[in-house]
Write a protein that holds these residues in place. Structure first.
Motif, short mmCIF file in Angstrom:
data_model
loop_
_atom_site.label_atom_id
_atom_site.label_comp_id
_atom_site.label_asym_id
_atom_site.label_seq_id
_atom_site.Cartn_x
_atom_site.Cartn_y
_atom_site.Cartn_z
N TRP A 131 0.78 -1.17 -0.22
CA TRP A 131 -0.03 -0.14 0.12
C TRP A 131 0.67 1.23 0.09
O TRP A 131 0.45 2.44 -0.33
N ARG A 132 1.97 1.19 0.67
CA ARG A 132 2.99 2.44 0.60
C ARG A 132 3.44 2.63 -0.95
O ARG A 132 4.14 3.53 -1.06
N ARG A 133 3.65 1.67 -1.83
CA ARG A 133 3.86 2.03 -3.18
C ARG A 133 5.44 2.28 -3.23
O ARG A 133 5.68 3.18 -4.27
N GLY A 134 6.16 1.91 -2.11
CA GLY A 134 7.66 2.09 -2.51
C GLY A 134 8.29 1.20 -3.45
O GLY A 134 7.78 0.40 -4.13
N PRO A 135 9.68 1.39 -3.73
CA PRO A 135 10.16 0.53 -4.64
C PRO A 135 10.28 -0.79 -4.27
O PRO A 135 10.30 -1.19 -2.99
N VAL A 136 10.10 -1.81 -5.01
CA VAL A 136 10.06 -3.34 -4.93
C VAL A 136 11.26 -3.83 -4.13
O VAL A 136 11.13 -4.52 -3.09
N ALA A 137 12.31 -3.28 -4.38
CA ALA A 137 13.56 -3.71 -3.90
C ALA A 137 13.50 -3.35 -2.27
O ALA A 137 14.12 -3.92 -1.51
N ALA A 138 13.21 -1.97 -1.92
CA ALA A 138 12.92 -1.81 -0.71
C ALA A 138 12.16 -2.80 0.38
O ALA A 138 12.27 -3.12 1.47
N ARG A 139 10.86 -3.09 -0.35
CA ARG A 139 10.10 -4.13 0.06
C ARG A 139 10.55 -5.34 0.41
O ARG A 139 10.49 -5.93 1.56
N ARG A 140 11.33 -5.85 -0.61
CA ARG A 140 12.06 -7.03 -0.38
C ARG A 140 13.27 -6.97 0.60
O ARG A 140 13.24 -8.09 1.33
N ALA A 141 13.85 -5.86 0.74
CA ALA A 141 14.66 -5.89 1.77
C ALA A 141 14.22 -5.93 3.02
O ALA A 141 14.81 -6.47 3.95
N ARG A 142 13.24 -5.26 3.25
CA ARG A 142 12.49 -5.25 4.79
C ARG A 142 12.18 -6.74 4.96
O ARG A 142 12.09 -7.19 5.91
N ALA A 143 11.48 -7.44 3.88
CA ALA A 143 11.14 -8.69 4.04
C ALA A 143 12.20 -9.72 4.39
O ALA A 143 12.17 -10.72 5.17
N ALA A 144 13.51 -9.58 3.87
CA ALA A 144 14.53 -10.36 3.85
C ALA A 144 15.24 -10.13 5.37
O ALA A 144 15.57 -10.95 6.16
N GLU A 145 15.12 -8.79 5.77
CA GLU A 145 15.30 -8.48 7.33
C GLU A 145 14.26 -9.22 8.37
O GLU A 145 14.85 -9.99 9.43
N LEU A 146 13.10 -9.30 8.05
CA LEU A 146 12.23 -9.68 9.16
C LEU A 146 12.36 -11.39 8.99
O LEU A 146 12.37 -12.44 9.93
N LEU A 147 12.71 -12.06 7.74
CA LEU A 147 12.95 -13.39 7.85
C LEU A 147 14.22 -14.03 8.54
O LEU A 147 13.92 -14.71 9.27
N ARG A 148 15.08 -13.24 8.68
CA ARG A 148 16.20 -13.27 9.41
C ARG A 148 15.77 -13.10 10.78
O ARG A 148 16.12 -14.01 11.81
N VAL A 149 15.21 -12.24 11.17
CA VAL A 149 14.93 -11.82 12.52
C VAL A 149 13.87 -12.93 13.38
O VAL A 149 14.30 -13.42 14.34
#
Length: 254
Positions: free
Chosen positions: A106-124
């Motif tokens: 919904w924030r419509r930011g860059p897909v790369a940024a959303r995937r980076a956030r997803a990767a961070e949470l997958l790790r955490v």
């Protein structure tokens, strides 16, 4: 510290049944607060009110001092109110990673940024090796953790966790507790969780609220609540030893 969540005088009726009666709950930013009580106490109904799924018959819900009682679930979600449910709500046909990416769209930011956030949470959340796994085939414990990760994908201000440890192993509960503490302490999120695993609640939550028959029966530091004879009679004593992992039927309560 001013409460981030403040619910006062909340009342809900289902026909002639009073599901909630003058309920008041506050949670500060950075605090993990537990909400316990027997089935039928009104815990899920209160979560429905706090998340905007159900409008109360009376009372108010404030988020950081702003009255959100009449705001929709979508509005609340976009202003930092996140919730998990007793029954899993993942998109089973998507991978775990894509579930986390979609939660940010919904924030419509860059897909790369959303995937980076997803990767961070997958790790955490200890889900890195499951990033490409379809969510629909996950065992219960891993699905619960994936739901938590999705709730955190767009950083929450208020996190409502409905039986997050249900179906988890002891190791998974330990990771869950660590993630919840991190979100509260490092990001200042207010966390309110419903859980039947009493020992988990007592170890994780500094403060506990007890509901019984739609009313607040007790509230205070975890150890004081555990020792309260009213709580022992209404809930803990009937569920098992107050020093053990008291659990009761995880059916949906209203």
């Amino acid at each position: 510290m001013t409460a981030l969540l403040e619910a006062t005088g909340v009342g809900v009726r289902f026909g002639g049944v009073r599901a909630l009666d003058d309920v008041a709950v506050t949670v500060r930013g950075g605090e993990v607060c537990g909400l316990i009580g027997p089935n039928g106490a009104g815990k899920t109904t209160l979560f429905d009110v706090l998340s905007g799924i159900r409008r109360p018959d009376r009372g108010r819900v404030l988020l950081d001092g702003v009255d959100i009682t009449r705001r929709s679930p979508v509005w609340r979600a976009r202003h930092g109110v996140r919730r998990t449910f007793q029954r899993q709500q993942l998109f089973g046909q998507l991978t775990v990673e894509d579930n986390l990416v979609v939660a940010q769209e919904w924030r419509r930011g860059p897909v790369a940024a959303r995937r980076a956030r997803a990767a961070e949470l997958l790790r955490v959340c200890g889900l890195e090796r499951l990033a490409g796994t379809y969510a629909g085939v996950l065992p219960v414990g891993q699905a619960r953790m994936a739901e938590l990760a999705r709730a955190l994908a767009d950083p929450p201000r208020l996190l409502l966790l409905d039986e997050p440890a249900s179906g988890m192993s002891a190791e998974e509960r330990g990771r869950l507790a660590a993630v919840v503490r991190r979100v509260a302490e490092e990001e200042g999120c207010a966390v309110l969780l419903v859980e039947h695993h009493v020992s988990f609640v007592m170890e994780l939550c500094a403060r506990v609220v007890v509901l019984d028959l739609g009313r607040v029966l007790a509230e205070g530091p975890a150890e004081a609540v555990r020792a309260d004879p009213r709580v022992r009679a209404a809930y803990l004593g009937s569920a098992g030893s107050v020093s053990g992992p008291a659990e009761c039927d995880p059916a949906v309560d209203r």
